[in-house]
Design an enzyme around this catalytic site. Structure first.
Site, PDB file in Angstrom:
ATOM      1  N   THR A 120       0.830  -1.205   0.000  1.00 11.73           N
ATOM      2  CA  THR A 120       0.000   0.000   0.000  1.00 11.73           C
ATOM      3  C   THR A 120       0.863   1.253   0.000  1.00 11.73           C
ATOM      4  O   THR A 120       2.004   1.241   0.490  1.00 11.73           O
ATOM      5  CB  THR A 120      -0.905   0.013   1.247  1.00 11.73           C
ATOM      6  OG1 THR A 120      -1.558   1.273   1.363  1.00 11.73           O
ATOM      7  CG2 THR A 120      -0.093  -0.208   2.520  1.00 11.73           C
ATOM      8  N   ASP A 121       0.302   2.343  -0.508  1.00 12.92           N
ATOM      9  CA  ASP A 121       1.017   3.618  -0.440  1.00 12.92           C
ATOM     10  C   ASP A 121       1.041   4.182   0.978  1.00 12.92           C
ATOM     11  O   ASP A 121       1.812   5.110   1.279  1.00 12.92           O
ATOM     12  CB  ASP A 121       0.400   4.635  -1.396  1.00 12.92           C
ATOM     13  CG  ASP A 121      -1.069   4.918  -1.148  1.00 12.92           C
ATOM     14  OD1 ASP A 121      -1.688   4.245  -0.299  1.00 12.92           O
ATOM     15  OD2 ASP A 121      -1.622   5.815  -1.816  1.00 12.92           O
ATOM     16  N   GLU A 122       0.240   3.615   1.881  1.00 12.07           N
ATOM     17  CA  GLU A 122       0.191   4.144   3.242  1.00 12.07           C
ATOM     18  C   GLU A 122       1.489   3.908   4.010  1.00 12.07           C
ATOM     19  O   GLU A 122       1.714   4.529   5.060  1.00 12.07           O
ATOM     20  CB  GLU A 122      -0.994   3.551   3.998  1.00 12.07           C
ATOM     21  CG  GLU A 122      -2.331   3.986   3.417  1.00 12.07           C
ATOM     22  CD  GLU A 122      -3.518   3.617   4.282  1.00 12.07           C
ATOM     23  OE1 GLU A 122      -3.398   3.715   5.515  1.00 12.07           O
ATOM     24  OE2 GLU A 122      -4.553   3.220   3.719  1.00 12.07           O
ATOM     25  N   TYR A 147      -1.793  -0.589  11.005  1.00 11.07           N
ATOM     26  CA  TYR A 147      -1.954  -1.186   9.680  1.00 11.07           C
ATOM     27  C   TYR A 147      -0.770  -0.858   8.784  1.00 11.07           C
ATOM     28  O   TYR A 147      -0.074  -1.744   8.268  1.00 11.07           O
ATOM     29  CB  TYR A 147      -3.259  -0.722   9.030  1.00 11.07           C
ATOM     30  CG  TYR A 147      -3.268  -0.912   7.532  1.00 11.07           C
ATOM     31  CD1 TYR A 147      -3.054  -2.173   6.972  1.00 11.07           C
ATOM     32  CD2 TYR A 147      -3.465   0.166   6.668  1.00 11.07           C
ATOM     33  CE1 TYR A 147      -3.036  -2.361   5.592  1.00 11.07           C
ATOM     34  CE2 TYR A 147      -3.458  -0.009   5.296  1.00 11.07           C
ATOM     35  CZ  TYR A 147      -3.243  -1.264   4.760  1.00 11.07           C
ATOM     36  OH  TYR A 147      -3.219  -1.444   3.402  1.00 11.07           O
ATOM     37  N   LYS A 151       2.385  -3.273   7.292  1.00 11.36           N
ATOM     38  CA  LYS A 151       2.620  -3.432   5.855  1.00 11.36           C
ATOM     39  C   LYS A 151       4.032  -2.984   5.491  1.00 11.36           C
ATOM     40  O   LYS A 151       4.700  -3.606   4.658  1.00 11.36           O
ATOM     41  CB  LYS A 151       1.585  -2.648   5.048  1.00 11.36           C
ATOM     42  CG  LYS A 151       0.199  -3.264   5.039  1.00 11.36           C
ATOM     43  CD  LYS A 151       0.178  -4.675   4.462  1.00 11.36           C
ATOM     44  CE  LYS A 151       0.472  -4.705   2.977  1.00 11.36           C
ATOM     45  NZ  LYS A 151       0.380  -6.105   2.434  1.00 11.36           N
TER      46      LYS A 151
END
Length: 331
Positions: A120-122, A147, A151
């Protein structure tokens, strides 16, 4: 080709399976999914005859080893992915996102299996609203929630296994997905299904937070481009130039559904809510020749609204429990 898809009964994973079966009839597809609340066996029903579904945990080492031994390519979608849930109970995110990825990496290392890691870009944190920059593969990691931090940890494991053990892996970090089979706890399907139920949509805070939206089908065509043409060890960012603030998303949903664009309510913002994500997908486009199929966010969102209108039987069983949970949180 024998393909193992972890998390293949979840939102992005099930769409990947549908698309793969439809466009690559020579594939033999096995799905490994724990079938938690976010994984729904009914999401695979339209392709059930073409897929072998294994109910199991990605952190179950003996099971994972057996399935990886039978695969030519592993695509790892399985993840705990909802920020709100990570704030209330971080442990499942550590177990699935970190321990699960480690378990897979050890299996593909033993068997010499090609591995693609969905992220994810998060992991990059967030950007200021007035910052002209976008995330690139060189952007330092700066996660802000359980989260995104788990990741980020999983991505770093992949990089280490490539460098230390020669694992044949690639990574993709994608912006926010939307489309069919997305759980109604997520932002876009929650608002669509609220409108269908005659309930006013809910908007966190002022709604200024910006996400870089991509239709799930576009994400998955990019994944295949990376599997087939990507350079081992590289990271590719997947995005479709879809930066839109949350307020605009809610208003566009209402417009597409024939409602007044101001017929929504503001609710308390969630802790640590990132302000802006933005993807620079130049490497993906120029090196691998990928382009999105959906020309605009509006077109993809209209197709998504139509899907939820036509598939109440799929999302209805999730709705009451989801809204009860949000009611307890005051959101």
């Amino acid at each position: 080709m024998r393909l193992l898809v972890t998390g293949g009964a979840g939102f992005i994973g099930s769409n990947f399976v549908h698309q793969s079966v439809r466009e690559r009839p020579d594939l033999r597809v096995t799905v490994l999914d724990a079938l938690t609340y976010a994984g729904d066996e009914s999401s695979l029903a339209p392709v059930g005859d073409a897929v072998t579904l294994v109910h199991g945990d990605v952190a179950d080492a003996p099971l994972v080893d057996r399935l990886v031994a039978e695969a030519d390519v592993v695509v790892h979608f399985a993840a705990e992915s909802h920020n709100d849930n990570s704030l209330s109970d971080p442990w499942p995110f550590v177990q699935t996102n970190v321990v699960g990825t480690y378990t897979l990496l050890e299996a593909v290392r033993r068997h010499g299996t090609r591995y693609h890691h969905i992220s994810t870009d998060e992991v990059y944190g967030d950007l200021e609203l007035d910052d002209p920059a976008k995330f690139t593969p060189e952007t330092p990691y700066n996660p802000s929630s359980p989260y995104s931090s788990t990741k980020a940890a999983s991505d770093l494991l992949v990089r280490a296994w490539v460098r230390s053990f020669g694992v044949q892996a690639t990574i993709s970090n994608c912006s926010n997905n939307y489309g069919p089979f997305q759980h109604v706890e997520k932002f876009i399907p929650r608002q669509i299904t609220n409108v269908l139920d005659g309930v006013r949509p809910k908007l966190y805070g002022t709604g200024e937070n910006v996400r870089d939206w991509i239709h799930v089908e576009d994400h998955n065509t990019a994944v295949w481009a990376i599997i087939e043409r990507g350079h081992i060890g590289d990271t590719y960012l997947i995005g479709a130039d879809g930066e839109v603030d949350n307020k605009t998303v809610v208003e566009l949903i209402l417009e597409l559904m024939g409602e007044s664009p101001d017929a929504y309510d503001h609710v308390n913002d969630r802790p640590g809510h990132d302000m802006r994500y933005a993807i620079d997908a130049t490497k993906l486009r120029e090196e691998l020749g990928w382009t999105p199929r959906y020309g605009s966010f509006r077109d993809g969102l209209a197709a998504t609204v139509d899907w939820y209108r036509a598939n109440e039987g799929w999302w209805r069983p999730q709705k009451d429990a989801t809204e009860a949970k949000y009611a307890q949180l005051g959101r």
